[in-house]
Design an enzyme around this catalytic site. Structure first.
Site, short mmCIF file in Angstrom:
data_model
loop_
_atom_site.label_atom_id
_atom_site.label_comp_id
_atom_site.label_asym_id
_atom_site.label_seq_id
_atom_site.Cartn_x
_atom_site.Cartn_y
_atom_site.Cartn_z
N HIS A 122 21.47 34.86 35.39
CA HIS A 122 21.81 36.37 34.45
C HIS A 122 22.41 37.42 35.09
O HIS A 122 22.96 38.11 34.51
CB HIS A 122 20.30 36.60 33.84
CG HIS A 122 19.40 37.52 34.57
ND1 HIS A 122 18.21 36.81 34.95
CD2 HIS A 122 19.35 38.70 34.73
CE1 HIS A 122 17.47 37.71 35.78
NE2 HIS A 122 18.42 38.77 35.61
N ASP A 152 17.69 29.45 35.72
CA ASP A 152 18.02 30.94 35.97
C ASP A 152 18.52 31.20 37.12
O ASP A 152 18.29 32.29 37.97
CB ASP A 152 17.19 32.02 35.55
CG ASP A 152 17.75 33.39 35.41
OD1 ASP A 152 19.21 33.46 35.30
OD2 ASP A 152 17.09 34.40 35.32
N SER A 228 16.45 41.78 40.39
CA SER A 228 16.68 40.27 39.80
C SER A 228 17.58 39.48 41.06
O SER A 228 18.86 39.95 41.31
CB SER A 228 17.29 40.36 38.61
OG SER A 228 16.37 40.48 37.42
N LEU A 280 13.17 11.54 30.04
CA LEU A 280 12.45 10.35 29.30
C LEU A 280 12.49 10.23 28.19
O LEU A 280 12.61 8.93 27.74
CB LEU A 280 10.77 10.87 29.71
CG LEU A 280 9.50 10.01 29.25
CD1 LEU A 280 9.60 8.76 30.42
CD2 LEU A 280 7.99 10.73 29.43
N VAL A 282 11.08 11.74 24.92
CA VAL A 282 9.93 11.94 24.04
C VAL A 282 9.81 13.14 23.50
O VAL A 282 10.34 14.05 24.09
CB VAL A 282 8.73 11.04 24.75
CG1 VAL A 282 8.86 9.75 25.07
CG2 VAL A 282 8.61 12.11 25.95
#
Length: 479
Positions: A122, A152, A228, A280, A282
Site C-alpha cells: 500500500h 501487503d 508502514s 485446495l 473448498v
C-alpha cells in the site's frame, strides 16, 4: 537479561514514578545492581538502533488520482423534471491530481549493483514515481520488482552501483514468542529513523479485514502513519516483521506482517515474477465449539462446498467433511487452514485428517496452484462481504420476486466497509459500476469481484434491492 532482572526494572520504574506523584517518607533503595540491569536493557535498544537504522529507508510514492465529475443518475433526473425542481449544477473541478504517500522500507539484499528493499504494497501501490532516501541522505528513484496485495508486501530496487549500503538481517518469525521484546524503526510523520520499543502482544492475528491473507504479529511498540513498511526487530537486531497497520482510535495496537511470509513473497517475485500459492478448492467454515465437543475435537473446519475439478474434488473430499489436521498439524480454524494451503508448494502432496460420518479418515491431496479467479475473489473478503448468485431456490426461500436477479448477500462482517455502507444479509446486488452511467447487471461473483478490485480506490456504486425497495450505496475499502 532474564525474567527476574526484567521484573526488577519494572518494579524500579514503577516505584520511582510513584515517588514523584505521592509524598512519602520512605526512600526507594536503588542499588548499583539495579542501574546495571536498567543500563543493560538500554544498551540492547541502542545496539539494535545502531545496527538496523542505517538499512531503513524513507519512501515517497507519487500517484495520479483521477476525479470523476459528479453526474445525476437518470432516475433522479426524471424526478427533478416531474416536480419542476432546478437540476443541481456542479462547479468545474480538475480531472486529476497527484497524491503523495509516505512510508518506510529496509534494504534486504544487494546484487549486481542493485539494492533490494522490502516495504508494504500500500506504500507504493499504483505509484508512477517512487523516491527512496537512504539514511545517509542519498536519494534514488526506485523500480518495482513486484508486489503482493494479498499480504501487503512489495519489493522495490534502486541502482546503487559500487556504493556500499547497509543490509538488514532477516530473522525467523516462526520462533517468536508472546511477551518478547521488540523494536520498531521507521519514518512516522517524516521523522526519519524513529525508534520505539515494546513487546509482542499476540501472534497469528486475523479477521481484521486488512488483507486477504492475514497472520499478523500484534505489538504495542508505537506505530504511526509513515511507519508502514519499516522493520520490527528482535533484541538481536534481526527483522521479524514488516510494520503494516494501526487500528484507528486505539492506543498500543500495531500490526506487522511476519518476515517469513515476506521472505516467500520476495523469493517468488525474484524467481517467478509473481507469487505462487497452493490451492485446495473448498469452501469452509469454522467448527463451532458445540459441534467440536460432539465430535471430540478441539478445533477444525467443516467443508461446505467442493469446487468441481479442484484438487479437493479429485482427492474425494466431500461437503460435510470436517478437516481437523493438515500434514499432522492441528487445524485451528478457517484462516489457519487457508494459510497452510497457500504456503504449500503446488504439486506437493499433503495428508488431511478428516471426520466423515463420525469416523476419522486420512485423505491425501495433491495441492494445485491458485487460479486467477480465486485471487480476484479475495477482493470481497477485504470488504467484509460474502455473496452468491441468486438462484430460483433462494428467491423462493427469501421471498424475492422473479423479476429480480443478481447476487444475494450471505454474510456481513461487523465493522467492515460493507457493514458501514449499510448492507445486510438478504440484500440483492442488482447492478454495479464505477459511475451511475455505467451501471451494469451483476451476473457472477467473479465479475463482481473483478469490478470491486478495479474500483478499490474510487469505490463501486451498487444498486441494491431490499424488501420491495431499491437504493444505492457506495462500497469502498478502508484506506
Amino acid at each position: 537479561m532474564n525474567t527476574r532482572q526484567l521484573l526488577k526494572v519494572a518494579v524500579l520504574t514503577t516505584a520511582t514514578a510513584v515517588s514523584f506523584l505521592t509524598p512519602v517518607k520512605a526512600q526507594v533503595n536503588v542499588t548499583p545492581e539495579d542501574y546495571k540491569v536498567a543500563l543493560s536493557l538500554q544498551k540492547v535498544i541502542e545496539s539494535v538502533a545502531e545496527k538496523v537504522r542505517p538499512a531503513v529507508v524513507d519512501i515517497t510514492s507519487v500517484s495520479t488520482v483521477k476525479f470523476q465529475h459528479p453526474t445525476i443518475p437518470p432516475e433522479f433526473r426524471d424526478f427533478f423534471k416531474e416536480f419542476g425542481f432546478p437540476m443541481p449544477q456542479f462547479p468545474d473541478m480538475p480531472q486529476e491530481f497527484e497524491r503523495k504517500s509516505l512510508g518506510s522500507g529496509f534494504i534486504v539484499k544487494v546484487k549486481n549493483g542493485w539494492a533490494y528493499i522490502l516495504t508494504n504494497n500500500h506504500v507504493i501501490d499504483k505509484a508512477k514515481k517512487i523516491r527512496v532516501k537512504l539514511y545517509n541522505g542519498d536519494v534514488y528513484t526506485a523500480k518495482v520488482v513486484g508486489a503482493d496485495p494479498k499480504t501487503d508486501v512489495a519489493l522495490i530496487k534502486i541502482k546503487v552501483g559500487n556504493k556500499k549500503v547497509p543490509v538488514a538481517k532477516l530473522g525467523d518469525s516462526d520462533k517468536i514468542k508472546i511477551g518478547e521484546l521488540v523494536i520498531a524503526i521507521g519514518n512516522p510523520y517524516r521523522l526519519d529513523g524513529s525508534v520505539t520499543h515494546g513487546i509482542i502482544s499476540a501472534k497469528g492475528r486475523h479477521g481484521l479485514g486488512l488483507n486477504p491473507i492475514e497472520n499478523f504479529i500484534q505489538t504495542d511498540a508505537a506505530i504511526n502513519p509513515g511507519n508502514s513498511g519499516g522493520p520490527l526487530c528482535d533484541i538481536y537486531g534481526n527483522v521479524i516483521g514488516i510494520n503494516t497497520a494501526i487500528v484507528r482510535n486505539a492506543q498500543g495496537l500495531g500490526f506487522a506482517v511476519p518476515i517469513n511470509i515476506a521472505k516467500k513473497v520476495m523469493h517468488d517475485l525474484l524467481k517467478y515474477g509473481k507469487v505462487i500459492r497452493g490451492w485446495l478448492g473448498v469452501y469452509i467454515e469454522d467448527v463451532s465449539p458445540e459441534v467440536a465437543a460432539k465430535f471430540g475435537i478441539k478445533s477444525g473446519v467443516i467443508v461446505t462446498k467442493v469446487i468441481k475439478d479442484s484438487p479437493a474434488y479429485r482427492a474425494g473430499l466431500k461437503s460435510g467433511d470436517i478437516i481437523v489436521t493438515y500434514n499432522g498439524e492441528q487445524v485451528k480454524g478457517v484462516s489457519d487452514l487457508q494459510l497452510k494451503v497457500v504456503n504449500t508448494k503446488p504439486g506437493d502432496r499433503v495428508r488431511l485428517g478428516i471426520i466423515r460420518n463420525g469416523r476419522r479418515e486420512t485423505i491425501t491431496v495433491k495441492i494445485g496452484q491458485m487460479p486467477q479467479h480465486e485471487i480476484v475473489a479475495d477482493a470481497l473478503s477485504t470488504l467484509g462481504l460474502s455473496v452468491q448468485k441468486l438462484t430460483p431456490e433462494l428467491k423462493q426461500k427469501l421471498g424475492i420476486p422473479d423479476n429480480i436477479s443478481g447476487l444475494v448477500v450471505t454474510d456481513i462482517k461487523p465493522g467492515s466497509p460493507a457493514d458501514d455502507a449499510g448492507l445486510k444479509e438478504g440484500d440483492v446486488i442488482v447492478s454495479a459500476g464505477t459511475e451511475p452511467q455505467n451501471l451494469k447487471p451483476v451476473k457472477s461473483v467473479e465479475a463482481f469481484a473483478k469490478l470491486v478490485e478495479k474500483a478499490k480506490d474510487s469505490g463501486v456504486l451498487l444498486k441494491v434491492y431490499r424488501n420491495g425497495f431499491s437504493f444505492f450505496v457506495v462500497l469502498k475499502a478502508e484506506e
